[in-house]
Design an enzyme around this catalytic site. Structure first.
Site, PDB file in Angstrom:
ATOM      1  N   CYS A 201      -7.067   8.438  24.344  1.00 53.04           N
ATOM      2  CA  CYS A 201      -7.848   8.116  25.321  1.00 53.04           C
ATOM      3  C   CYS A 201      -8.096   6.535  26.896  1.00 53.04           C
ATOM      4  CB  CYS A 201      -8.973   8.871  26.185  1.00 53.04           C
ATOM      5  SG  CYS A 201      -8.860  10.781  25.769  1.00 53.04           S
ATOM      6  N   THR A 202      -8.289   5.517  26.051  1.00 51.91           N
ATOM      7  CA  THR A 202      -8.523   4.126  25.458  1.00 51.91           C
ATOM      8  C   THR A 202      -6.748   3.912  26.748  1.00 51.91           C
ATOM      9  OG1 THR A 202     -10.198   3.815  24.649  1.00 51.91           O
ATOM     10  CG2 THR A 202      -9.152   1.833  24.901  1.00 51.91           C
TER      11      THR A 202
END
Length: 159
Positions: A44-45
């Site tokens: 997600c980062t």
């Protein structure tokens, strides 16, 4: 999954600053709505930073970007601050909006079954209809993939 041509469901969610954001706020503009499972996790980062790094290119094409997860606002606030994310991250804690976008449901990980957000992306056109659908995306390079497709569709429209 929603299909190209479907009306994108309306939503009203709080962003990382606690401000209300609606899909209809972007009527007349193009909007990338990407769903991601959990703030501050590796994938997600990577995905969020990819969209952030490409934000000027999206802006040049008059395309807005929002990310939606079932994280609480406080988690989104710290995630955005840590990575200097300059677009709205929206909190859908109950997964209601993700469900409307066919991006929420049963998942299995490490032998556990739970409900969560699927990594899907939609491009919503100025008229509110779905223009592109990306299901089960790979975080690395996804923003560039969307940009390339936007460029290709713009070129087709210009012909």
């Amino acid at each position: 999954m929603l299909d190209v041509g479907d009306e994108a469901p309306e939503f009203e969610l709080s962003n990382q600053h606690g401000e209300t954001v609606r899909r209809s706020d972007f009527d007349g503009e193009r909007l990338v709505v990407y769903f991601y499972p959990r703030a501050n996790t590796d994938g997600c980062t990577t995905e969020a930073c990819g969209f952030n790094d490409a934000l000027a290119e999206f802006d040049d094409r008059d395309v807005n970007v929002v990310g939606i997860s079932d994280d609480p606002v406080e988690d989104l606030e710290s995630f955005a601050a840590e990575y200097d994310l300059e677009f709205d991250l929206l909190s859908d804690e109950l997964g209601e909006v993700a469900t409307l976008y066919d991006s929420y449901g049963e998942k299995k990980m490490f032998g556990n079954t739970f409900d969560g957000v699927f990594r899907n992306t939609y491009v919503v056109g100025p008229d509110g209809s779905v223009e592109a659908v990306y299901e089960g995306v790979t975080p690395e390079g996804h923003a560039e993939e969307v940009l390339d497709d936007l460029e290709d569709s713009s070129a087709e429209l210009a012909q």
